[in-house]
Motif scaffolding. Structure first.
Motif, PDB file in Angstrom:
ATOM      1  N   ARG A  47       0.659  -1.676   7.442  1.00 56.98           N
ATOM      2  CA  ARG A  47       1.243  -1.484   6.112  1.00 56.98           C
ATOM      3  C   ARG A  47       0.157  -1.251   5.060  1.00 56.98           C
ATOM      4  O   ARG A  47      -0.973  -1.690   5.196  1.00 56.98           O
ATOM      5  CB  ARG A  47       2.073  -2.710   5.700  1.00 56.98           C
ATOM      6  N   GLY A  48       0.548  -0.571   4.004  1.00 57.75           N
ATOM      7  CA  GLY A  48      -0.343  -0.361   2.865  1.00 57.75           C
ATOM      8  C   GLY A  48      -1.373   0.731   3.107  1.00 57.75           C
ATOM      9  O   GLY A  48      -1.421   1.365   4.163  1.00 57.75           O
ATOM     10  N   GLU A  49      -2.200   0.937   2.105  1.00 59.27           N
ATOM     11  CA  GLU A  49      -3.199   2.009   2.135  1.00 59.27           C
ATOM     12  C   GLU A  49      -4.212   1.836   3.259  1.00 59.27           C
ATOM     13  O   GLU A  49      -4.628   2.806   3.885  1.00 59.27           O
ATOM     14  CB  GLU A  49      -3.922   2.106   0.787  1.00 59.27           C
ATOM     15  N   SER A  50      -4.617   0.596   3.527  1.00 60.43           N
ATOM     16  CA  SER A  50      -5.632   0.371   4.567  1.00 60.43           C
ATOM     17  C   SER A  50      -5.154   0.863   5.925  1.00 60.43           C
ATOM     18  O   SER A  50      -5.940   1.342   6.736  1.00 60.43           O
ATOM     19  CB  SER A  50      -6.010  -1.108   4.649  1.00 60.43           C
ATOM     20  N   THR A 100      -0.154   3.367  11.499  1.00 59.58           N
ATOM     21  CA  THR A 100       0.465   3.003  10.226  1.00 59.58           C
ATOM     22  C   THR A 100       1.981   3.168  10.233  1.00 59.58           C
ATOM     23  O   THR A 100       2.519   4.098  10.835  1.00 59.58           O
ATOM     24  CB  THR A 100      -0.143   3.820   9.060  1.00 59.58           C
ATOM     25  N   GLU A 101       2.635   2.247   9.563  1.00 61.07           N
ATOM     26  CA  GLU A 101       4.066   2.343   9.303  1.00 61.07           C
ATOM     27  C   GLU A 101       4.317   2.512   7.807  1.00 61.07           C
ATOM     28  O   GLU A 101       5.448   2.461   7.342  1.00 61.07           O
ATOM     29  CB  GLU A 101       4.787   1.078   9.800  1.00 61.07           C
ATOM     30  N   ALA A 102       3.239   2.704   7.042  1.00 63.35           N
ATOM     31  CA  ALA A 102       3.304   2.722   5.577  1.00 63.35           C
ATOM     32  C   ALA A 102       4.178   3.836   5.023  1.00 63.35           C
ATOM     33  O   ALA A 102       4.668   3.730   3.898  1.00 63.35           O
ATOM     34  CB  ALA A 102       1.893   2.825   4.991  1.00 63.35           C
ATOM     35  N   ASN A 103       4.400   4.891   5.780  1.00 63.52           N
ATOM     36  CA  ASN A 103       5.224   5.992   5.284  1.00 63.52           C
ATOM     37  C   ASN A 103       6.711   5.678   5.314  1.00 63.52           C
ATOM     38  O   ASN A 103       7.492   6.341   4.641  1.00 63.52           O
ATOM     39  CB  ASN A 103       4.943   7.267   6.081  1.00 63.52           C
TER      40      ASN A 103
END
Length: 175
Positions: free
Chosen positions: A25-28, A35-38
Motif C-alpha cells: 500500500r501507499g507510494e512506497s 503493489t495494491e495501491a492502485n
C-alpha cells in the motif's frame, strides 16, 4: 546480503507491519511489482492481526532477515488447515523484489508444509492481480476455479478504490 529465515515473535511485529504495508500500500509500494495501491488504500495488516497469527498453535509467520543490515526484508504467513497449508501475506521489500527472495520464501514454506504433513499449499490472490497469479502459476500453483468475496466494509483489510474485487483460490500439490 545474508538471509536468515526464522519464525516471527512479538518483538518483530512492528517491523512486520511496516514491511507488509510498505510492500502493498501507499507510494512506497509502487517501487515494487506487488503493489495494491492502485485499487486499495489503507492498511494491509496491523499488529493485532499478526499477533493473532503467531498466537495460533498450527500457524507461523516466517520472516526473512538480512543479518548484515539487521532488517526484516520478507515474510510469509503459514497456517495448517487439515491437510492443506494456507499461505498468505507473502511479502518482499519493494527494493528487493525480482531478486529471488519470494521464491526462497515459497521454498521455505514448502518445508513447513512437509514438516506439518500437508499435501497441498492453498492461497488466495486478488483476482485482478493477473501478473501475481501468473507468477504463482510459474511456481506450480493452479487456479481451483473457486472464488471468495473481498471483505468490503472491513477496513482491517484495506479500503477498496474499485468495485468487484474478489479472491482467486490457488492450490499446489506437494510431492
Amino acid at each position: 546480503m545474508h538471509i536468515e529465515f526464522t519464525q516471527a515473535q512479538e518483538q518483530h511485529l512492528e517491523k512486520l507491519v511496516e514491511l507488509v504495508n510498505s510492500a502493498y500500500r501507499g507510494e512506497s509500494s509502487k517501487k515494487g511489482w506487488t503493489t495494491e495501491a492502485n485499487f486499495l488504500d489503507g492498511q494491509r495488516v496491523d499488529i493485532e492481526t499478526l499477533r493473532e497469527i503467531i498466537g495460533k498453535e498450527d500457524a507461523a509467520i516466517l520472516i526473512a532477515e538480512d543479518e548484515d543490515a539487521d532488517k526484516i526484508v520478507g515474510c510469509v504467513q503459514l497456517e495448517k488447515q487439515g491437510s492443506d497449508l494456507y499461505l498468505g501475506m507473502l511479502t518482499v521489500s519493494p527494493e528487493l523484489q525480482k531478486k529471488g527472495l519470494g521464491r526462497q520464501l515459497l521454498q521455505e514454506s514448502e518445508a513447513f508444509a512437509e514438516f506439518w504433513d500437508c499435501t497441498h499449499i492453498v492461497m488466495t490472490v486478488i483476482g485482478i492481480r493477473t501478473e501475481l497469479i501468473e507468477w504463482y502459476e510459474g511456481h506450480g500453483f493452479k487456479k481451483t476455479g473457486e472464488k471468495k468475496p473481498f471483505p468490503y466494509g472491513n477496513e482491517r483489510f484495506g479500503i477498496p478504490k474499485v468495485p468487484d474485487l474478489y479472491f482467486e483460490v490457488l492450490k499446489k500439490r506437494l510431492s
